[in-house]
Motif scaffolding. Structure first.
Motif, PDB file in Angstrom:
ATOM      1  N   GLY A   1       0.814  -1.206   0.000  1.00 38.63           N
ATOM      2  CA  GLY A   1       0.000   0.000   0.000  1.00 38.63           C
ATOM      3  C   GLY A   1       0.844   1.252   0.000  1.00 38.63           C
ATOM      4  N   ALA A   2       1.919   1.249   0.791  1.00 38.17           N
ATOM      5  CA  ALA A   2       2.819   2.401   0.836  1.00 38.17           C
ATOM      6  C   ALA A   2       3.560   2.565  -0.488  1.00 38.17           C
ATOM      7  N   THR A   3       4.053   1.456  -1.033  1.00 40.65           N
ATOM      8  CA  THR A   3       4.764   1.514  -2.307  1.00 40.65           C
ATOM      9  C   THR A   3       3.848   2.033  -3.417  1.00 40.65           C
ATOM     10  N   HIS A   4       2.611   1.584  -3.417  1.00 42.75           N
ATOM     11  CA  HIS A   4       1.666   2.021  -4.443  1.00 42.75           C
ATOM     12  C   HIS A   4       1.373   3.510  -4.316  1.00 42.75           C
ATOM     13  N   ALA A   5       1.245   4.000  -3.075  1.00 41.24           N
ATOM     14  CA  ALA A   5       1.024   5.438  -2.874  1.00 41.24           C
ATOM     15  C   ALA A   5       2.197   6.241  -3.420  1.00 41.24           C
ATOM     16  N   LEU A   6       3.408   5.726  -3.225  1.00 39.32           N
ATOM     17  CA  LEU A   6       4.598   6.398  -3.737  1.00 39.32           C
ATOM     18  C   LEU A   6       4.602   6.422  -5.262  1.00 39.32           C
ATOM     19  N   LEU A   7       4.320   5.290  -5.886  1.00 42.02           N
ATOM     20  CA  LEU A   7       4.323   5.243  -7.352  1.00 42.02           C
ATOM     21  C   LEU A   7       3.236   6.129  -7.937  1.00 42.02           C
ATOM     22  N   GLU A   8       2.089   6.171  -7.295  1.00 45.10           N
ATOM     23  CA  GLU A   8       1.022   7.043  -7.774  1.00 45.10           C
ATOM     24  C   GLU A   8       1.414   8.512  -7.649  1.00 45.10           C
ATOM     25  N   TYR A   9       2.110   8.850  -6.569  1.00 43.67           N
ATOM     26  CA  TYR A   9       2.579  10.225  -6.404  1.00 43.67           C
ATOM     27  C   TYR A   9       3.581  10.588  -7.505  1.00 43.67           C
ATOM     28  N   LEU A  10       4.526   9.697  -7.760  1.00 47.50           N
ATOM     29  CA  LEU A  10       5.533   9.971  -8.790  1.00 47.50           C
ATOM     30  C   LEU A  10       4.880  10.169 -10.158  1.00 47.50           C
ATOM     31  N   GLU A  11       3.826   9.405 -10.425  1.00 50.25           N
ATOM     32  CA  GLU A  11       3.103   9.600 -11.690  1.00 50.25           C
ATOM     33  C   GLU A  11       2.433  10.968 -11.712  1.00 50.25           C
ATOM     34  N   ARG A  12       1.835  11.381 -10.606  1.00 52.23           N
ATOM     35  CA  ARG A  12       1.127  12.665 -10.571  1.00 52.23           C
ATOM     36  C   ARG A  12       2.072  13.843 -10.813  1.00 52.23           C
ATOM     37  N   VAL A  13       3.312  13.722 -10.304  1.00 52.77           N
ATOM     38  CA  VAL A  13       4.239  14.850 -10.480  1.00 52.77           C
ATOM     39  C   VAL A  13       5.021  14.747 -11.782  1.00 52.77           C
ATOM     40  N   GLY A  14       4.731  13.726 -12.584  1.00 49.79           N
ATOM     41  CA  GLY A  14       5.347  13.615 -13.903  1.00 49.79           C
ATOM     42  C   GLY A  14       6.733  13.025 -13.931  1.00 49.79           C
ATOM     43  N   PHE A  15       7.117  12.287 -12.877  1.00 56.20           N
ATOM     44  CA  PHE A  15       8.441  11.650 -12.871  1.00 56.20           C
ATOM     45  C   PHE A  15       8.400  10.412 -13.757  1.00 56.20           C
ATOM     46  N   GLU A  16       9.231  10.400 -14.798  1.00 61.89           N
ATOM     47  CA  GLU A  16       9.209   9.314 -15.775  1.00 61.89           C
ATOM     48  C   GLU A  16      10.121   8.150 -15.409  1.00 61.89           C
ATOM     49  N   GLY A  17      10.891   8.307 -14.346  1.00 56.87           N
ATOM     50  CA  GLY A  17      11.896   7.305 -14.022  1.00 56.87           C
ATOM     51  C   GLY A  17      11.463   6.240 -13.042  1.00 56.87           C
TER      52      GLY A  17
ATOM     53  N   ARG B   1      19.299  11.847  -8.142  1.00 55.30           N
ATOM     54  CA  ARG B   1      18.999  13.241  -7.786  1.00 55.30           C
ATOM     55  C   ARG B   1      17.631  13.655  -8.325  1.00 55.30           C
ATOM     56  N   ASP B   2      17.324  13.256  -9.559  1.00 54.06           N
ATOM     57  CA  ASP B   2      16.032  13.600 -10.144  1.00 54.06           C
ATOM     58  C   ASP B   2      14.886  12.965  -9.357  1.00 54.06           C
ATOM     59  N   TYR B   3      15.091  11.717  -8.916  1.00 56.63           N
ATOM     60  CA  TYR B   3      14.071  11.064  -8.092  1.00 56.63           C
ATOM     61  C   TYR B   3      13.865  11.834  -6.791  1.00 56.63           C
ATOM     62  N   HIS B   4      14.942  12.230  -6.149  1.00 57.42           N
ATOM     63  CA  HIS B   4      14.825  12.951  -4.880  1.00 57.42           C
ATOM     64  C   HIS B   4      14.116  14.287  -5.066  1.00 57.42           C
ATOM     65  N   GLN B   5      14.382  14.950  -6.159  1.00 60.92           N
ATOM     66  CA  GLN B   5      13.681  16.205  -6.426  1.00 60.92           C
ATOM     67  C   GLN B   5      12.193  15.965  -6.661  1.00 60.92           C
ATOM     68  N   ALA B   6      11.870  14.875  -7.354  1.00 62.49           N
ATOM     69  CA  ALA B   6      10.476  14.569  -7.646  1.00 62.49           C
ATOM     70  C   ALA B   6       9.695  14.204  -6.395  1.00 62.49           C
ATOM     71  N   VAL B   7      10.330  13.494  -5.469  1.00 65.04           N
ATOM     72  CA  VAL B   7       9.630  12.964  -4.299  1.00 65.04           C
ATOM     73  C   VAL B   7       9.709  13.894  -3.097  1.00 65.04           C
ATOM     74  N   ALA B   8      10.396  15.011  -3.235  1.00 65.45           N
ATOM     75  CA  ALA B   8      10.702  15.876  -2.087  1.00 65.45           C
ATOM     76  C   ALA B   8       9.467  16.321  -1.315  1.00 65.45           C
ATOM     77  N   ASP B   9       8.347  16.545  -1.986  1.00 66.98           N
ATOM     78  CA  ASP B   9       7.149  17.064  -1.317  1.00 66.98           C
ATOM     79  C   ASP B   9       6.140  15.975  -0.963  1.00 66.98           C
ATOM     80  N   PHE B  10       6.514  14.720  -1.143  1.00 64.68           N
ATOM     81  CA  PHE B  10       5.623  13.612  -0.793  1.00 64.68           C
ATOM     82  C   PHE B  10       5.661  13.424   0.721  1.00 64.68           C
ATOM     83  N   ARG B  11       4.518  13.604   1.382  1.00 64.49           N
ATOM     84  CA  ARG B  11       4.449  13.509   2.832  1.00 64.49           C
ATOM     85  C   ARG B  11       3.359  12.515   3.228  1.00 64.49           C
ATOM     86  N   PRO B  12       3.626  11.223   3.112  1.00 62.30           N
ATOM     87  CA  PRO B  12       2.612  10.212   3.417  1.00 62.30           C
ATOM     88  C   PRO B  12       2.353  10.117   4.923  1.00 62.30           C
TER      89      PRO B  12
END
Length: 263
Positions: free
Chosen positions: A35-51, A96-107
């Protein structure tokens, strides 16, 4: 039993033999932390991270369904292109790009897989396992991270320590059996430079890598002790001895490695 349409994907240890490709999708076993992993992947999709792979759902067999990311992962025997400085640089940039993409994710209220040491948790959700076979390359350039099973609260420092420990690699020269032998200190500094690691984190990187090694090998040891077949095979066919040699090497090399990073 696999259907004719299923192809087992190589790599990994924890899920070896259970990750399959069907067309343009990947099917993987669900876990307590899914569930946590899925929330993370969904967040990355929402912010447009392609990696990272996209979460597509759960199939009729109770497996998570992810998008298949075309490219190559690094498997032994390591191809020449994967050991180049250019490949190393691209891994640092991808991280680095991943860290920038996920920086505002606060689960809130999610169950993650394996806690990292408190000293390396600063609010960022790290990948925590950027191993050689967890990075997808195209034309020799790292373009995506896969296998987010160990993702969870961490820090940029912890992820960089994990990555550079494996990609430099940081271990005794006698235990490096490819063209990276003799170049670990140089590649350590190069990775930190390519990532753009902050001065405070550079000052802590060697200690973080040493502690990451202990953390990772403890995870493998516990898996072996609880009967996981692949962890047991890995731990009992040299990993235990390599762990001890590497711990000693970190103690003996820490001062030199630190000086290379901060000079």
């Amino acid at each position: 039993m696999l259907s004719d349409a299923e192809t087992v994907l190589l790599g990994g240890t924890a899920n070896r033999g259970f990750v399959v490709r069907i067309g343009d999708t990947v099917r993987r076993p669900l876990r307590a932390s899914s569930g946590a992993t899925h929330a993370l992947l969904e967040y990355l999709e929402r912010v447009g991270f392609e990696g990272a792979p996209r979460l597509l759902g759960v199939d009729e067999h109770g497996r998570e369904v992810l998008s298949y990311l075309p490219g190559e992962t690094v498997q032994a025997p390591y191809p020449a292109w994967s050991m180049t400085d250019a490949a190393l640089d691209s891994v640092a940039v991808l991280l680095r790009d991943y860290h920038q993409a996920v920086a505002d994710f606060r689960p809130v209220g999610l169950e993650w897989a394996e806690p990292v040491p408190d000293a390396y948790v600063d609010g960022l959700i790290g990948h925590n396992d950027p191993n050689l076979d967890n990075v997808v390359f195209r034309d020799g350039v790292a373009v995506a991270l896969i296998d987010f099973d160990l993702a969870g609260p961490g820090s940029a420092l912890w992820d960089v320590a994990t990555a550079v420990r494996l990609w430099a690699p940081l271990r005794p020269d006698a235990d490096i059996h490819d063209v990276r032998r003799g170049r670990s200190p140089e590649r350590l500094r190069r990775f930190a430079d390519s990532y753009g690691l902050s001065e405070p984190d550079r000052a802590r990187l060697v200690q973080a890598a040493a502690e990451n090694h202990v953390w990772c090998m403890d995870y493998v040891r516990r898996g072996a002790e609880t009967g996981h077949p692949w962890f047991h095979q890995r731990w009992t066919t040299g990993e235990s001895e390599l762990t001890d040699r590497t711990n000693t090497w970190f103690t003996q090399s820490a001062r030199t490695l630190h000086q290379i990073l901060v000079r």
